[in-house]
Design a protein around this motif. Structure first.
Motif, PDB file in Angstrom:
ATOM      1  N   LEU A  94       0.826  -1.207   0.000  1.00 34.07           N
ATOM      2  CA  LEU A  94       0.000   0.000   0.000  1.00 34.07           C
ATOM      3  C   LEU A  94       0.866   1.265   0.000  1.00 34.07           C
ATOM      4  CD1 LEU A  94      -2.837   1.194   0.112  1.00 34.07           C
ATOM      5  CD2 LEU A  94      -2.745   0.990   2.599  1.00 34.07           C
ATOM      6  N   ILE A  95       1.874   1.304   0.851  1.00 32.32           N
ATOM      7  CA  ILE A  95       2.741   2.482   0.943  1.00 32.32           C
ATOM      8  C   ILE A  95       3.542   2.661  -0.340  1.00 32.32           C
ATOM      9  CG2 ILE A  95       4.734   3.459   2.167  1.00 32.32           C
ATOM     10  CD1 ILE A  95       3.524   2.126   4.736  1.00 32.32           C
ATOM     11  N   LYS A  96       3.972   1.565  -0.946  1.00 33.24           N
ATOM     12  CA  LYS A  96       4.724   1.649  -2.211  1.00 33.24           C
ATOM     13  C   LYS A  96       3.889   2.342  -3.287  1.00 33.24           C
ATOM     14  CE  LYS A  96       5.140  -2.210  -4.267  1.00 33.24           C
ATOM     15  NZ  LYS A  96       5.520  -3.570  -4.629  1.00 33.24           N
ATOM     16  N   TYR A  97       2.639   1.976  -3.413  1.00 34.75           N
ATOM     17  CA  TYR A  97       1.778   2.615  -4.413  1.00 34.75           C
ATOM     18  C   TYR A  97       1.430   4.052  -4.022  1.00 34.75           C
ATOM     19  CZ  TYR A  97       1.556  -1.927  -6.551  1.00 34.75           C
ATOM     20  OH  TYR A  97       1.902  -3.113  -7.144  1.00 34.75           O
ATOM     21  N   TYR A  98       1.233   4.299  -2.743  1.00 34.96           N
ATOM     22  CA  TYR A  98       0.966   5.657  -2.267  1.00 34.96           C
ATOM     23  C   TYR A  98       2.135   6.581  -2.629  1.00 34.96           C
ATOM     24  CZ  TYR A  98       0.805   9.467   1.145  1.00 34.96           C
ATOM     25  OH  TYR A  98       0.836  10.694   1.749  1.00 34.96           O
ATOM     26  N   LEU A  99       3.351   6.173  -2.318  1.00 32.43           N
ATOM     27  CA  LEU A  99       4.529   6.991  -2.623  1.00 32.43           C
ATOM     28  C   LEU A  99       4.711   7.165  -4.130  1.00 32.43           C
ATOM     29  CD1 LEU A  99       7.061   5.568   0.002  1.00 32.43           C
ATOM     30  CD2 LEU A  99       5.833   7.769   0.092  1.00 32.43           C
ATOM     31  N   THR A 100       4.395   6.129  -4.886  1.00 36.60           N
ATOM     32  CA  THR A 100       4.509   6.209  -6.345  1.00 36.60           C
ATOM     33  C   THR A 100       3.503   7.209  -6.906  1.00 36.60           C
ATOM     34  OG1 THR A 100       5.264   3.915  -6.416  1.00 36.60           O
ATOM     35  CG2 THR A 100       4.497   4.879  -8.485  1.00 36.60           C
ATOM     36  N   PHE A 101       2.269   7.161  -6.431  1.00 39.52           N
ATOM     37  CA  PHE A 101       1.267   8.116  -6.899  1.00 39.52           C
ATOM     38  C   PHE A 101       1.628   9.540  -6.487  1.00 39.52           C
ATOM     39  CE2 PHE A 101      -1.823   4.514  -7.387  1.00 39.52           C
ATOM     40  CZ  PHE A 101      -1.998   4.691  -8.754  1.00 39.52           C
ATOM     41  N   ALA A 125      -4.428   4.082  -2.488  1.00 36.69           N
ATOM     42  CA  ALA A 125      -3.157   4.812  -2.536  1.00 36.69           C
ATOM     43  C   ALA A 125      -3.301   6.103  -3.344  1.00 36.69           C
ATOM     44  CB  ALA A 125      -2.069   3.926  -3.130  1.00 36.69           C
ATOM     45  N   LEU A 126      -4.002   6.030  -4.468  1.00 33.79           N
ATOM     46  CA  LEU A 126      -4.210   7.208  -5.310  1.00 33.79           C
ATOM     47  C   LEU A 126      -5.008   8.275  -4.561  1.00 33.79           C
ATOM     48  CD1 LEU A 126      -4.122   8.725  -8.024  1.00 33.79           C
ATOM     49  CD2 LEU A 126      -6.163   7.440  -8.690  1.00 33.79           C
TER      50      LEU A 126
END
Length: 183
Positions: A94-101, A125-126
């Motif tokens: 979840l955090i990986k996608y949050y930081l990516t977005f 995450a978005l």
């Protein structure tokens, strides 16, 4: 039309990795996975470990209070699910996608994000990244907008989320509105 209104849509393709997905993903221009870098991987692992440890350090009485309504705790019904959600693995994803977005939104000056779901890793995450960066997020039920971006120019009704000022829900009729508002 979004382009006429000064928007330049950037479509990010997201498909859970599977044995067959790599065969299909090659035909898309912007795949979420290409934006994940080593810094995001390091930060997401560190943050996930920290949050997971904080959850594990809470005793069961403190956790039970979090799930208390009118003096009755419902924690026993959620314990195993909450332990899974607060695991290093789930939080890391979840955090990986949050930081990516967050990175994408900042790098490409994205002003509005659209999603057709509210419950998956990517969507959560978005929306979280939009919230953190004070950007607008729009949700419509799966299948409403599809690839027809001109649908924004029709008789859609846009409802504002009372909990998050920059989150909007698109509904097509009064039945959808009633259902969404009651939910």
């Amino acid at each position: 039309n979004l382009r006429k209104d000064g928007y330049n849509p950037m479509v990010i393709t997201i498909d859970p990795i599977s044995r067959n997905s790599m065969l299909n993903l090659g035909r898309y221009e912007n795949i979420i996975y290409t934006f994940i870098d080593s810094e995001i991987m390091k930060r997401s692992k560190r943050m996930a470990k920290e949050l997971s440890n904080k959850w594990r350090c809470l005793d069961d009485n403190a956790k039970a209070k979090l799930f208390e309504i009118d003096g009755v705790s419902y924690y026993k019904y959620f314990k195993s699910s909450m332990d899974a959600i607060f695991s290093n693995t789930i939080l890391g994803i979840l955090i990986k996608y949050y930081l990516t977005f967050k990175k994408l939104i900042e790098k490409y000056s994205i002003r509005i994000a659209y999603t057709n779901a509210l419950y998956g890793f990517y969507d959560t995450a978005l929306i979280g990244a939009c919230y953190k960066l004070k950007r607008k997020a729009v949700f419509s039920s799966h299948g409403y907008a599809g690839l027809h971006w001109d649908c924004f120019d029709t008789n859609w009704k846009v409802l504002k989320n009372p909990l998050y000022n920059d989150m909007y829900f698109m509904v097509q009729n009064s039945e959808d509105e009633k259902y969404l508002v009651s939910y």
